[in-house]
Motif scaffolding. Structure first.
Motif, short mmCIF file in Angstrom:
data_model
loop_
_atom_site.label_atom_id
_atom_site.label_comp_id
_atom_site.label_asym_id
_atom_site.label_seq_id
_atom_site.Cartn_x
_atom_site.Cartn_y
_atom_site.Cartn_z
N PRO A 163 0.81 -1.22 0.00
CA PRO A 163 0.00 0.00 0.00
C PRO A 163 0.84 1.27 0.00
N SER A 164 2.07 1.20 0.42
CA SER A 164 2.82 2.43 0.63
C SER A 164 3.82 2.67 -0.48
N ARG A 165 3.60 3.78 -1.17
CA ARG A 165 4.51 4.14 -2.24
C ARG A 165 5.91 4.43 -1.67
N CYS B 123 2.04 -0.60 -8.03
CA CYS B 123 3.16 -0.51 -7.09
C CYS B 123 4.36 -1.32 -7.56
N THR C 84 -2.97 4.88 -5.40
CA THR C 84 -2.33 3.89 -4.53
C THR C 84 -2.43 2.49 -5.15
N CYS C 85 -1.98 1.50 -4.40
CA CYS C 85 -2.05 0.10 -4.85
C CYS C 85 -3.49 -0.27 -5.20
N LEU D 37 -8.31 0.79 -0.30
CA LEU D 37 -7.44 1.18 -1.41
C LEU D 37 -8.28 1.55 -2.64
N GLN E 97 -9.76 5.01 -2.37
CA GLN E 97 -8.77 6.08 -2.59
C GLN E 97 -8.54 6.28 -4.10
#
Lengths: 437, 471
Positions: free
Chosen positions: A120-122, A196, A227-228, A245, A248
């Motif tokens: 999930p986190s870039r 991602c 995001t992912c 996710l 978003q």
């Protein structure tokens, strides 16, 4: 009936299991039935187990192994004569298993790391990308390989490590443009889902995708706040995370006023294509999700519609194609990639027997179920070898890495390469086609 | 009720090794069903790969009185492979190492786990054909086909599985290996045990290898779709075609309920007011069938067909067959459960059978659609229902019983190609009579004195009725 039993039935999509008439038409289509040779690892067997669990005739733990060893390739859905929604049944079963957690330590640690950190986190993905880049550039990789250090990494990551592509420098990736104008009369405006894994490990493929779209006549926006896609979460039963996710992404792309939302990874594309289904029980979101899914397209579909490229460079290669399961069986995109391939001057196309069968990559299946995945891959490589192709083209990052691994396992590194379709198209020097007068 | 002890399990492991003896609950549940009704838990599943292994397991089972159920891919619609009394499921689907074509003898020699369609694919490489084509042939194994004597659309011209098997290797219930028949078309040495075993539904022995006859592959195919405003006319037209000196390779019919269902599912532009659509395929020399397909079209027009569409190319033919292919997915859209019957009547009785089916549909208020191989009288009345609706299933059970009665009264049979299994066992006496049952039972007892081979199939058990509900 107790409330808990009813809840379990609902979560397992019990009612949907009745759509299966147990005809067995899914058996020949299932890669795990082929390699494992047990009804337990077939779609019909799994659906029956889910039904038995829902009816209280078997325990949740009894279906764990069969469900976790399913690739989720959904090939069974394409051949099913009664239109069983296997994907939904599988996701339901996975979410029940997830709630019923009893995982081994190793798996828990890995999954925690992958799902709550990596995807999930870039920022995290960037860090991984940076580390990989640093690792390759400094020559640490060569030393590690020589000394066999990476072979000690858990989960066979060494095997994957050896086939990772050259990663772009962090500087280059941070400075990626957010808007790319069309290189000819613009026909449409599209949003690009950078993904991602794609964005960190296959940055060049993303750049090429954007370039192809712009040369073909699309203005491309790449929203930073995306995001992912949530596919890997949904496929392991982490539905709530996947929904967050999805929301978003929906919000981000709604602001951009685009004709299409384009991706270049079959697996992500399938998730985006099914946001409507993922959010169907959320009244505030289902319409928005439907709008999003309707606009979601694989890059090959958009390039085919634009029909704006001509290729200047003759490729003179024998090419075979390994399709992405989620592109084939979920998005139902089958003809476009082949049509694009065959439009490249100079290539000889060699169809692989069962090119629409899973290669065993299947999200993180090849990491979590390494041995089972390698058995499926070896079957695939034998079929690849028979085509005598020197280039294997795929349309999904997972499949691409897996095919690279397969080439290595088969000892064919010198003769055969695997490449994403987008990169292959770029090699053929695509130029904006002059509009016909 | 377990019939096996852990000592038995260990003995099985000694024969097969651990990987091919499945004892886990999840595995045993996965071999507890087929494509018909009911689930029955086996004690163990074994996956043989050689005749010797089968002989060993039969010796063990015979000694200990443990039931054994041979099984292919479990696509059976009649309950053939169900382990109704517990015991050992003999899963032969993974035993697929042999598929030899001997073009000079025009035969194929196969292991029991070979998929039926693969035999025809291999034969094609030699310009030959293995004709039996059950619609599940890409899934089903030849072992299962032999046990059930399966047929398919091509049965009209080419016959069914038993017409192509000339030799078998089997293991008897007492664990002896023997061969029947041979590699020659002509063979009148003694009783024809090959034909006795084919269609015996695994109640006499285990088939471990088969020798199959192949025929030259036709060079060309032609297809026509004929639409009829009423069903009786279609029956008359079919009779006229079949008595005109032309033998089609396939002759399939779908009734109005099927046409409606297909049009609702995927509109192909079929006329929903028509009572019947007939699809006819001819195969043979291109010049011969060119002439014949014109004749078929002429006969049907003369007989009063609404319209005749002859496909000009193989792509067009595939499009016409699409309508028939869509029937299965189309009819299960309303309700999930499909009770698929295969009661068969003499060809001349088809119009009458349709009339009886109509009456049954109205009398029991069931969702009954009819399609199937009209050319050989093998209709498939399918009742679409929901097995969770017990009241409805009660009516379905009565309707099925009436279908069987109608078929037999018209001089037909309970089953054209699906087999008797558990589903039709209660009706056996209706067709073969008490003496017929007794003679069959004597044969069974001679072969299987300890009653271990696939018990609970074919023979009616006192008090057993047709049950289409899960208990």
């Amino acid at each position: 009936m107790s409330e808990a039993a009813n809840r379990l039935k609902k979560q397992l999509h019990y009612e949907k299991t009745f759509d299966c008439v147990q005809c067995g038409y899914c058996l020949p289509a299932c890669p795990t039935y082929e390699t494992m040779g047990k009804e337990t690892h077939s779609p019909r067997g799994r659906i029956n187990l889910v039904k038995m669990v829902a009816e209280g005739k078997s325990s949740v733990e009894n279906m764990r192994e069969p469900i976790e060893k399913c690739l989720g390739c959904r090939a069974c859905q394409t051949v099913c004569p009664t239109n069983v929604q296997y994907g939904e049944i599988l996701e339901g079963a996975k979410s029940v298993l997830e709630d019923h957690e009893k995982k081994t330590k190793k798996q828990q640690v890995t999954e925690d790391f992958i799902f709550n950190g990596l995807f999930p986190s870039r920022k995290w993905m960037n860090a991984i990308g940076n580390a990989t880049w640093f690792y390759q550039k400094t020559g640490l990789q060569a030393i590690a390989r020589k000394s066999g250090m990476t072979a000690m990494a858990p989960l066979h990551l060494d095997k994957f490590e050896a086939v990772l592509p050259k990663v772009a420098s962090p500087f280059e990736r941070r400075n990626s443009p957010r808007l790319v104008k069309a290189k000819r009369n613009p026909k449409m405006r599209v949003g690009f889902v950078s993904g991602c894994v794609m964005d960190s490990m296959f940055h060049q493929t993303n750049k090429n995708t954007i370039e192809l779209l712009s040369r073909a006549g699309a203005e491309v926006v790449i929203p930073k706040a995306q995001t992912c896609c949530g596919a890997l979460h949904a496929h392991t039963g982490k539905l709530e995370e996947a929904r967050q996710l999805a929301k978003q992404n929906i919000e981000v792309f709604e602001k951009e006023n685009v004709n299409y939302i384009v991706n270049n990874a079959g697996g992500c594309g399938a998730m985006l294509f099914e946001y409507d289904h993922l959010l169907k029980d959320e009244p505030d979101w289902n319409r928005r999700a439907e709008q999003f899914s309707k606009k979601s397209r694989d890059v090959t579909v958009v390039l085919t519609e634009l029909d704006g490229l001509e290729f200047r460079h003759s490729m003179n290669e024998r090419v075979t194609y390994q399709s992405s399961c989620h592109m084939t069986h979920v998005q139902k995109v089958t003809s476009e990639p082949l049509a694009l391939l065959e439009g490249i001057p100079g290539i000889t196309y060699r169809e692989m027997a069962g090119y629409d069968r899973c290669c065993g990559s299947a999200g993180i299946y090849n990491i979590v179920n390494y041995e089972d995945s390698m058995e499926i891959l070896d079957v695939k490589m034998e079929k690849t070898r028979r085509t005598k192709a020197d280039t294997i083209v795929t349309t999904n990052p997972g499949c691409l890495l897996q095919m690279k691994l397969g080439i290595q396992r088969a000892g064919l590194e010198k003769e055969v390469r695997a490449v994403h379709l987008v990169d292959f198209l770029m090699e053929a020097d695509p130029q904006p086609k002059e509009p016909r007068k | 009720m377990k019939v096996m002890t852990s000592a038995h399990e260990q003995e099985l492991q000694a024969i097969f090794g651990e990987n091919r003896v499945l004892l886990e609950e999840s595995d045993r549940l996965s071999y507890s069903f087929d494509a018909s009704f009911g689930t029955y838990m086996p004690d163990a599943v074994v996956q043989p790969r050689s005749t010797e292994e089968v002989a060993k397991v039969m010796k063990l089972a015979n000694r200990e009185g443990i039931p054994v159920y041979p099984r292919g891919q479990s696509t059976s619609l009649s309950g053939g492979p169900l382990p109704v009394n517990g015991g050992i499921v003999l899963d032969c689907s993974q035993w697929n190492d042999k598929l030899e074509i001997r073009p000079e003898d025009m035969i194929a020699v196969v292991s029991p786990g070979i998929l039926t369609a693969r035999i025809d694919e291999e034969a094609e490489k030699w310009g030959l054909m293995y004709p039996p084509d059950p619609s599940s042939s890409h899934v089903s194994t030849i072992g299962g086909n032999l046990a059930e004597n399966s047929g398919g659309p091509r049965g009209l011209k080419y016959g069914v599985t038993k017409d192509y098997c000339i030799g078998l290797e089997i293991v008897t219930p007492e664990g002896h290996v023997m061969r029947t028949g041979g590699r020659t078309i002509k063979n009148v040495t003694g009783y024809d045990l090959t034909k006795l075993i084919i269609g015996s539904e695994g109640t006499l022995c285990v088939i471990t290898e088969a020798t199959l006859k192949l025929v030259p592959r036709p060079k060309a195919y032609r297809t026509a779709m004929i639409i009829f405003d009423d069903l009786v006319t279609s029956g008359q037209a079919i009779t006229k075609v079949l008595t005109s000196g032309i033998l089609p390779s396939k002759l399939e019919l779908m009734d109005q309920a099927c046409i409606l269902a297909v049009e609702e599912y995927k509109p192909l532009g079929l006329p929903v007011t028509a009572e019947a659509i007939v699809l006819i395929e001819l195969d043979g020399h291109p010049k011969a069938i060119e002439e014949e397909i014109e004749k078929v079209a002429f006969i049907c027009r003369e007989a009063g067909a609404h319209s005749v569409n002859v496909a000009g190319s193989s792509e067009e033919a595939a499009k016409l067959w699409q309508a028939r292919k869509l029937v299965s997915p189309a009819i299960v859209r309303k309700k999930p459960t499909k009770v698929s019957e295969d009661a068969t009547v003499p060809r001349s009785k088809i119009p009458e059978m349709f009339q009886r089916l109509k009456e049954i549909r109205d009398r029991f208020h069931v969702d009954l659609v009819v399609f199937g191989h009209a050319g050989d009288g093998n209709l498939h009345p399918n009742i679409i229902c929901d097995k969770r609706d017990l009241e409805e299933m009660d009516r379905v059970e009565q309707a099925v019983e009436e279908i069987f009665k109608a078929a037999i009264e018209l001089g037909g049979t309970l089953s054209g190609e699906h087999g008797i299994g558990t589903m039709k066992a209660p009706f056996m006496e209706m067709e073969v009579g008490p003496i017929g049952i007794d003679m069959m039972k004597r044969m069974k007892n001679a072969w299987d004195p300890n009653q271990i081979m696939n018990p609970g199939k074919i023979f009616p058990e006192p008090g057993k009725k047709l049950v289409l509900r899960d208990e």
